[in-house]
Design a protein around this motif. Structure first.
Motif, PDB file in Angstrom:
ATOM      1  N   ASP A 273      12.262   4.146  -1.619  1.00 55.50           N
ATOM      2  CA  ASP A 273      11.833   4.267  -3.017  1.00 55.50           C
ATOM      3  C   ASP A 273      13.015   4.639  -3.917  1.00 55.50           C
ATOM      4  O   ASP A 273      13.246   4.012  -4.960  1.00 55.50           O
ATOM      5  CB  ASP A 273      10.724   5.311  -3.095  1.00 55.50           C
TER       6      ASP A 273
ATOM      7  N   ASN B   5       0.822  -1.209   0.000  1.00 52.03           N
ATOM      8  CA  ASN B   5       0.000   0.000   0.000  1.00 52.03           C
ATOM      9  C   ASN B   5       0.858   1.262   0.000  1.00 52.03           C
ATOM     10  O   ASN B   5       0.550   2.241  -0.687  1.00 52.03           O
ATOM     11  CB  ASN B   5      -0.943  -0.005   1.209  1.00 52.03           C
ATOM     12  N   LYS B   6       1.950   1.234   0.763  1.00 50.65           N
ATOM     13  CA  LYS B   6       2.828   2.405   0.834  1.00 50.65           C
ATOM     14  C   LYS B   6       3.531   2.659  -0.499  1.00 50.65           C
ATOM     15  O   LYS B   6       3.669   3.812  -0.939  1.00 50.65           O
ATOM     16  CB  LYS B   6       3.874   2.218   1.940  1.00 50.65           C
TER      17      LYS B   6
ATOM     18  N   GLU C 140       1.234   4.106  -3.060  1.00 55.19           N
ATOM     19  CA  GLU C 140       1.046   5.550  -2.881  1.00 55.19           C
ATOM     20  C   GLU C 140       2.076   6.343  -3.682  1.00 55.19           C
ATOM     21  O   GLU C 140       1.835   7.485  -4.056  1.00 55.19           O
ATOM     22  CB  GLU C 140       1.155   5.917  -1.395  1.00 55.19           C
ATOM     23  N   LYS C 141       3.216   5.722  -3.947  1.00 57.23           N
ATOM     24  CA  LYS C 141       4.263   6.383  -4.729  1.00 57.23           C
ATOM     25  C   LYS C 141       4.148   6.062  -6.219  1.00 57.23           C
ATOM     26  O   LYS C 141       5.044   6.388  -6.998  1.00 57.23           O
ATOM     27  CB  LYS C 141       5.636   5.973  -4.193  1.00 57.23           C
TER      28      LYS C 141
ATOM     29  N   ALA D  71       7.627   8.775   6.706  1.00 61.64           N
ATOM     30  CA  ALA D  71       7.501   9.074   5.275  1.00 61.64           C
ATOM     31  C   ALA D  71       8.876   9.216   4.635  1.00 61.64           C
ATOM     32  O   ALA D  71       9.084   8.807   3.484  1.00 61.64           O
ATOM     33  CB  ALA D  71       6.686  10.340   5.073  1.00 61.64           C
TER      34      ALA D  71
ATOM     35  N   ARG E 126      -6.010  -0.474  -0.613  1.00 59.69           N
ATOM     36  CA  ARG E 126      -6.303   0.962  -0.659  1.00 59.69           C
ATOM     37  C   ARG E 126      -6.068   1.551  -2.056  1.00 59.69           C
ATOM     38  O   ARG E 126      -6.525   2.656  -2.337  1.00 59.69           O
ATOM     39  CB  ARG E 126      -5.440   1.700   0.375  1.00 59.69           C
ATOM     40  N   HIS E 127      -5.351   0.835  -2.900  1.00 62.10           N
ATOM     41  CA  HIS E 127      -5.055   1.338  -4.246  1.00 62.10           C
ATOM     42  C   HIS E 127      -5.313   0.219  -5.267  1.00 62.10           C
ATOM     43  O   HIS E 127      -4.371  -0.349  -5.827  1.00 62.10           O
ATOM     44  CB  HIS E 127      -3.600   1.824  -4.323  1.00 62.10           C
TER      45      HIS E 127
END
Length: 457
Positions: free
Chosen positions: A447, A32-33, A36-37, A440, A58-59
């Motif tokens: 990333d 999920n994290k 988000e990217k 974050a 969530r995505h």
């Protein structure tokens, strides 16, 4: 020469976690994290896990779940898919099932071409790097638990308690090195492979190592792993579920907790793997009764008992009925920890629970059951000084009524300087973890690390 990866380019990452929710859920949360990217994630999981996780994505445009059938292995009950389905002494058979699922998993990965994956994340499936090499991808061993524990994998199990560069601060008592806790180091965890061989091969064969931790807790272990295996090591930070995405606390628990004053309730949870025998469960239940505090204890019934009720001491339920509950099933640990009535968390130091305890504002009583849990408990008690570890018998690890009760009282005494010191240390560390941008930033660096890694390789 690695592929060219622009800073804004989408990666496609396939994840194959071990068949335990303690592994699957951290992989899912990282998915999920990363989504988000803007990255595309494919999780390869057993059939029932897919059904469980789908509503929590969530995505959905970026995360897909590919299900496969876990082969049936005797003596596992039909339909066994995760460690939650069987007691700990049968879980090595699940490793056989995972390995026999390799052809189907490889077929799933080979068929993915929208776009072709860049990276394969895995842990116990030590054969994933062979698939990655065959398909022109890179493999990342993603450790979701204590990094310190795998710095010792190069040593023999019997030597794991001896001095090593990663363990100067830590000593393991006799009880945690017994076959009952550690298992037989020579026993198979799969077909023709022990647990130590499995993890060592998984670490030796990967292209990079990723750790679910931060330098503030395990920086030294991260550096040691990089040197041991001569591989890049990337950190994701804790990667915990965000409270706003969790379902609310069940009304029954919310109403029960509301009966008690602020910071007065003791929550005691032992995770999904630990199953005490009847005598030890009774001893711990009596210790909670002796504290005089309201408490909620979540623990699996002993194997010799059909229900949790028949495992409890005689007269116990009647004596504590106004202030104490022993629950034999799963509870919403994160939501309960956030309730204003809870003030103390007796934590087994499973990695997810350890982070949840650190990020709560509750006093921590540490009661580890497995070697990696003990290492984290020692870290919290002796290095960070944010909790107290329960004293136990050196030879067999017995937790006495007196010692557990004393540990809880030592942190819940409002006039204790020791309790105040732990509370202050914990608050300072928690504030650091919750500083705006702290977590974050770890994910942002992670990333960028992945993109640089693909470019360089």
């Amino acid at each position: 020469m690695g592929k060219t990866v622009a800073a804004s380019e989408q990666l496609h990452i396939v994840m194959i976690p071990w068949f335990a929710y303690g592994h699957i859920l951290p992989y899912f949360e990282l998915s999920n994290k990363l989504a988000e990217k803007g990255h595309k994630i494919t999780l390869v999981v057993p059939n029932k896990v897919k059904l469980d996780l789908e509503p929590k994505i969530r995505h959905p445009s970026l995360i897909s779940l590919h299900a496969f059938t876990v082969p049936h292995i005797e003596p596992l009950p039909p339909g066994t898919e995760t460690c939650s389905d069987v007691p700990i002494e049968l879980q090595h058979h699940l490793a056989v099932a995972m390995d026999r699922a390799r052809p189907e998993v490889e077929s799933i990965i080979s068929a993915i071409d929208d776009p072709k994956p860049d990276l394969l994340f895995y842990d116990n499936a030590y054969w994933v790097p062979e698939i990655a090499t065959k398909l022109g991808m890179k493999s990342v061993f993603y450790q979701i638990a204590c990094a310190l524990s795998i710095t010792r994998i190069k040593q023999t199990p019997s030597a794991s308690a001896s001095a090593s560069a990663s363990a100067k601060l830590f000593t393991l008592p006799k009880w945690v090195l017994t076959p009952k806790v550690l298992g037989d180091a020579r026993a198979n965890y799969g077909e023709g492979i022990t647990y130590y061989q499995r993890v060592k091969k998984a670490l030796s064969s990967c292209d990079a190592i990723a750790l679910r931790t931060c330098r503030e807790i395990e920086g030294e272990s991260s550096d040691i792993l990089a040197a041991q295996y001569n591989k890049p090591v990337f950190l994701t930070g804790p990667v915990l579920p965000e409270v706003e995405f969790l379902p609310p606390l069940d009304n029954s628990w919310a109403e029960w907790l509301a009966k008690f004053g602020p910071k007065s309730v003791v929550l005691c949870c032992f995770g999904s793997q630990y199953v005490p025998d009847k005598a030890q469960l009774q001893e711990m239940a009596l210790a909670l009764e002796d504290t005089g505090l309201p408490f909620l204890m979540s623990v699996k019934p002993p194997t010799e008992c059909a229900t949790i009720e028949e495992a409890l001491p005689e007269g116990f339920s009647e004596r504590v009925k106004e202030r104490g509950v022993v629950h034999g099933g799963w509870v919403q640990q994160l939501q309960i920890l956030a309730h204003p009535s809870v003030g103390c968390f007796i934590c087994h130091c499973g990695y997810g629970s350890m982070w949840e305890g650190l990020l709560s504002d509750n006093q921590l009583v540490l009661l580890p059951q497995l070697p990696d849990q003990l290492m984290m408990a020692q870290m919290l008690a002796e290095k960070l000084k944010v909790g107290v570890m329960v004293d136990r018998e050196e030879d067999d690890g017995w937790v006495s009524r007196k010692n557990l009760c004393q540990a809880v009282k030592s942190v819940m005494d409002p006039h204790s300087e020791f309790a105040a010191l732990l509370k202050n240390n914990h608050a300072n560390f928690r504030d650091k973890l919750l500083t705006n941008g702290f977590m974050a930033n770890y994910l942002e660096v992670f990333d960028q690390d992945l993109k640089r890694f693909l470019t360089a390789n």
